[in-house]
Scaffold this active site. Structure first.
Site, mmCIF file in Angstrom:
data_model
loop_
_atom_site.group_PDB
_atom_site.id
_atom_site.type_symbol
_atom_site.label_atom_id
_atom_site.label_comp_id
_atom_site.label_asym_id
_atom_site.label_seq_id
_atom_site.Cartn_x
_atom_site.Cartn_y
_atom_site.Cartn_z
ATOM 1 N N CYS A 182 8.890 10.190 25.327
ATOM 2 C CA CYS A 182 7.478 10.320 25.677
ATOM 3 C C CYS A 182 6.787 11.546 25.057
ATOM 4 O O CYS A 182 6.491 11.525 23.870
ATOM 5 C CB CYS A 182 7.359 10.311 27.198
ATOM 6 S SG CYS A 182 5.726 9.796 27.758
ATOM 7 N N HIS A 232 11.529 6.676 30.043
ATOM 8 C CA HIS A 232 11.965 7.969 30.582
ATOM 9 C C HIS A 232 13.425 8.022 31.036
ATOM 10 O O HIS A 232 14.219 7.162 30.701
ATOM 11 C CB HIS A 232 11.042 8.373 31.730
ATOM 12 C CG HIS A 232 9.900 9.193 31.242
ATOM 13 N ND1 HIS A 232 10.031 10.514 30.929
ATOM 14 C CD2 HIS A 232 8.621 8.878 30.983
ATOM 15 C CE1 HIS A 232 8.874 10.980 30.516
ATOM 16 N NE2 HIS A 232 7.996 10.007 30.528
#
Ligand code: GLN
Length: 243
Positions: free
Chosen positions: A93, A193
């Site tokens: 990310c 994630h």
């Protein structure tokens, strides 16, 4: 055998369980008697990046990305040397965003990236965040696998020439987008994630193998009993496909 791994910005970039990725790598190496050597490199710290087989960087909120912006640029030459020496990178990310040209947050603050790749990211004020479960079909050096996980980002990443995979469920690089992440054979960037590696045993082994191959040449990994991981993967992805 040993795996030398660097956790870049362990002090600021660790969102939604990103450290689970490190734990999974450690677990899967130690089960195979592969020595797991972990070092960290945070703000105002420097190291010889090219000595590592794998460099990992997690995600972070806009605030954290701003804090490390200048520091990251000070690490650029060393990271470039590591890229040239074949170090494998896993970027999540916010970390993924900052290896591109830039990240402009929802307030219009432009954070320069390392500009190693052509992609760039903006978080338009009026656009919805990309939040929720993701399932993609990834192409890893011609092996097609499914990867699942969780995303939460305002940034919309454009101009990714070599995405990690096709979106089956979720958003990916942009809101309701067709593609997720970045992979060029050496660097994996993804919006998925912390649960990325705990949830994806195949991807974990792909990364371990690739990083070891850089050091030792062709490597075969002893298979682990992934019954539990595979059942969990099957259950969650079937549920995702239904919703
Ligand atoms: N702050 C960035 C964004 O919102 C990255 C977020 C993250 O790492 N989850 O797009």
């Amino acid at each position: 055998m040993e795996l030398n791994i660097l956790w870049l910005y362990h002090d600021v970039m660790d969102l939604y369980g990103d450290r689970g990725n490190i734990q999974t790598l450690k677990y899967r190496c130690e089960k195979r008697n592969i020595q797991f050597n972990l070092e960290t490199c945070g703000l105002n710290e420097h190291t010889d990046y090219k000595q590592f087989d794998l460099i990992f960087m997690g995600g972070g909120a806009d605030k954290e990305q701003k804090i490390l912006a200048n520091d990251l640029i000070s690490k650029k030459q060393g990271l470039q040397d590591a890229l040239q020496q074949g170090t494998i990178f896993l970027l999540i990310c916010g970390g993924y965003q900052l290896f591109g040209q830039y990240y402009t947050d929802a307030n219009g603050n432009k954070i320069p990236g390392l500009a190693f790749y052509d992609y760039y990211t903006t978080a338009p004020q009026n656009k919805k965040r990309c939040v929720g479960n993701v399932l993609i079909q990834a192409n890893l050096d011609d092996e097609i696998i499914e990867i699942c996980g969780f995303e939460n980002h305002g940034g919309q990443t454009e101009n990714v020439k070599t995405p990690l995979g096709k979106v089956i469920v979720g958003h990916g690089n942009q809101y309701k987008h067709q593609f997720e992440g970045f992979y060029n054979g050496q660097v994996i960037g993804t919006y998925i994630h912390g649960p990325l590696l705990p949830k994806n045993a195949k991807l974990s082994d792909f990364i371990i193998k690739k990083a070891l191959t850089r050091r030792y040449g062709k490597v075969t990994l002893i298979p682990l009993d992934d019954t539990f991981e595979n059942n969990a993967f099957k259950m969650i992805t079937e549920r995702m496909k239904k919703t």
